[in-house]
Design an enzyme around this catalytic site. Sequence first.
Site, PDB file in Angstrom:
ATOM      1  N   GLN A 163      28.615  -5.667  -9.894  1.00 52.27           N
ATOM      2  CA  GLN A 163      27.415  -6.482  -9.699  1.00 52.27           C
ATOM      3  C   GLN A 163      26.252  -6.101 -10.614  1.00 52.27           C
ATOM      4  O   GLN A 163      25.506  -6.967 -11.070  1.00 52.27           O
ATOM      5  CB  GLN A 163      26.978  -6.373  -8.232  1.00 52.27           C
ATOM      6  N   GLU A 205      18.618 -11.057 -11.123  1.00 51.16           N
ATOM      7  CA  GLU A 205      17.693  -9.938 -11.270  1.00 51.16           C
ATOM      8  C   GLU A 205      17.211  -9.745 -12.703  1.00 51.16           C
ATOM      9  O   GLU A 205      16.697  -8.677 -13.052  1.00 51.16           O
ATOM     10  CB  GLU A 205      18.338  -8.666 -10.715  1.00 51.16           C
ATOM     11  N   ASP A 242      26.131  -0.595  -9.758  1.00 53.75           N
ATOM     12  CA  ASP A 242      26.222  -1.071  -8.377  1.00 53.75           C
ATOM     13  C   ASP A 242      27.444  -1.964  -8.326  1.00 53.75           C
ATOM     14  O   ASP A 242      27.431  -3.084  -8.851  1.00 53.75           O
ATOM     15  CB  ASP A 242      24.971  -1.849  -7.970  1.00 53.75           C
ATOM     16  N   GLU A 283      26.889   2.988  -7.014  1.00 57.62           N
ATOM     17  CA  GLU A 283      26.489   2.458  -5.705  1.00 57.62           C
ATOM     18  C   GLU A 283      27.580   1.565  -5.142  1.00 57.62           C
ATOM     19  O   GLU A 283      28.189   0.774  -5.875  1.00 57.62           O
ATOM     20  CB  GLU A 283      25.193   1.665  -5.877  1.00 57.62           C
ATOM     21  N   ASP A 310      24.849   1.710   0.019  1.00 61.74           N
ATOM     22  CA  ASP A 310      23.936   0.591   0.279  1.00 61.74           C
ATOM     23  C   ASP A 310      24.465  -0.174   1.480  1.00 61.74           C
ATOM     24  O   ASP A 310      23.993  -0.010   2.601  1.00 61.74           O
ATOM     25  CB  ASP A 310      23.828  -0.293  -0.958  1.00 61.74           C
ATOM     26  N   LYS A 335      16.316  -0.049   1.321  1.00 59.44           N
ATOM     27  CA  LYS A 335      15.814  -1.421   1.269  1.00 59.44           C
ATOM     28  C   LYS A 335      15.071  -1.701   2.574  1.00 59.44           C
ATOM     29  O   LYS A 335      15.680  -1.689   3.651  1.00 59.44           O
ATOM     30  CB  LYS A 335      16.961  -2.422   1.100  1.00 59.44           C
ATOM     31  N   ARG A 364      15.399  -6.488  -3.586  1.00 56.32           N
ATOM     32  CA  ARG A 364      16.516  -7.364  -3.272  1.00 56.32           C
ATOM     33  C   ARG A 364      16.612  -8.397  -4.375  1.00 56.32           C
ATOM     34  O   ARG A 364      15.683  -8.580  -5.169  1.00 56.32           O
ATOM     35  CB  ARG A 364      16.338  -8.066  -1.912  1.00 56.32           C
ATOM     36  N   SER A 365      17.733  -9.093  -4.433  1.00 53.76           N
ATOM     37  CA  SER A 365      17.895 -10.092  -5.495  1.00 53.76           C
ATOM     38  C   SER A 365      16.934 -11.260  -5.314  1.00 53.76           C
ATOM     39  O   SER A 365      16.527 -11.904  -6.285  1.00 53.76           O
ATOM     40  CB  SER A 365      19.344 -10.588  -5.549  1.00 53.76           C
ATOM     41  N   LYS A 386      15.072   0.973  -8.072  1.00 56.61           N
ATOM     42  CA  LYS A 386      15.902  -0.091  -8.633  1.00 56.61           C
ATOM     43  C   LYS A 386      15.200  -1.407  -8.364  1.00 56.61           C
ATOM     44  O   LYS A 386      15.090  -1.834  -7.217  1.00 56.61           O
ATOM     45  CB  LYS A 386      17.295  -0.066  -7.973  1.00 56.61           C
TER      46      LYS A 386
END
Length: 427
Positions: A163, A205, A242, A283, A310, A335, A364-365, A386
Amino acid sequence: MATIEGIVAREILDSRGNPTVEVEVGLDDGTIARAAVPSGASTGAFEAIELRDGDKDRYLGKGVATAVSNIEDKIVDELIGYEASEQRLIDQKMLDIDGTDNKSELGANAILGVSLAVAKAAADSAELTLYRYLGGPNAHLLPVPMMNILNGGAHADSNVDIQEFMIAPIGAPTFREALRSGAEVYHALKSVLKKKDLATGLGDEGGFAPNLPTNAAALDLIAEAVEKAGYRLGTDIVFALDVAATEFFANGTYTFEGAAKTAEEMSSYYTKLADAYPIVSIEDPLAEDDWSGWQTLTASVGDRIQIVGDDLFVTNPQRIARGIAEHAANAVLVKVNQIGSLTETLDAVDLAHRAGFRCMMSHRSGETEDTTIADLAVATGCGQIKTGAPARSDRVAKYNQLLRIEEELADAARYAGAGAFPRYRSA
């Protein structure tokens, strides 16, 4: 300390064009502060519940009017008169009103919006920056920016399984220089992609999202970009991944690069990848319920690589405690909207740090212009953040806030650099 006089909630849009919750808190001394809630694309099954309306005739079912109404009808009257500095009492009051384990009654997006706005209002009222208000006099460490410059998985319409392919400028002397080097590599990567006739469209992102023959090919392209930008791979800049493995896990197997693989085969793949490239952090290399796989991988490479949970942990102290006890992972992705309140987030970080786990503050995205996580990274001293590529306003808003914080701290500022990854040893 000033008390809460009013709370206003509204529906706004995030960076993907989907609704999210924004909250304003007003205090009796005239202070007004605002916070907006992020939203994820690849979400863990154990995250606190983000309440969506489900009305297909409105925002394709993704509206958050119910969460907004819950704030106005169920939260506001209960919090009027509370001292804004009583963050833990306020958060606990909302948890009591909700009454569920996963915040499904009020919605984590409702609770978090109020929680963050209260903290910001309290900081403003005390004439303190948010990072200083939350972190105290020792909040001075600027995090390494983990820049997601090539997107795959659920964040892009490409054939790349992993990802996020991130760069971490660990060799820079300051955050400002780290951001500069990351931005220069980002632009160099675009040049490399164009030269090879590869797509330069962007993922959620802000990273590029080309189709590639293998996942390792992404690392080769970024390595070329690092060299093109004039930096040393492995010393100035290193890699982080990730994988978001839950996204391609089903019926006990991982479908990766077109083949079915076991947890052992995935672990072997990561070990070989770490032998070939300067990777400091991986991740979600395995699925969120594959605890035995996590234990095996951590035992195998955890002494030299940061293994980040995560979806495994979802910023939940109970799951983090299990990971600590079972030696599954050695770091936690943080998060705020996974757990759904500020105090629970801070508790998760504290638990991880006391066990010797590293923490990485994360966006977050689906993001907004809210910069809370930048302040949280400094307040907690986690040393890593991040928040996407050095592009798109929803991403750079956080980086720009960190620039301001570093400037304000002046000589007291310290950049985490290579110290953020004590397990990594450059060749």
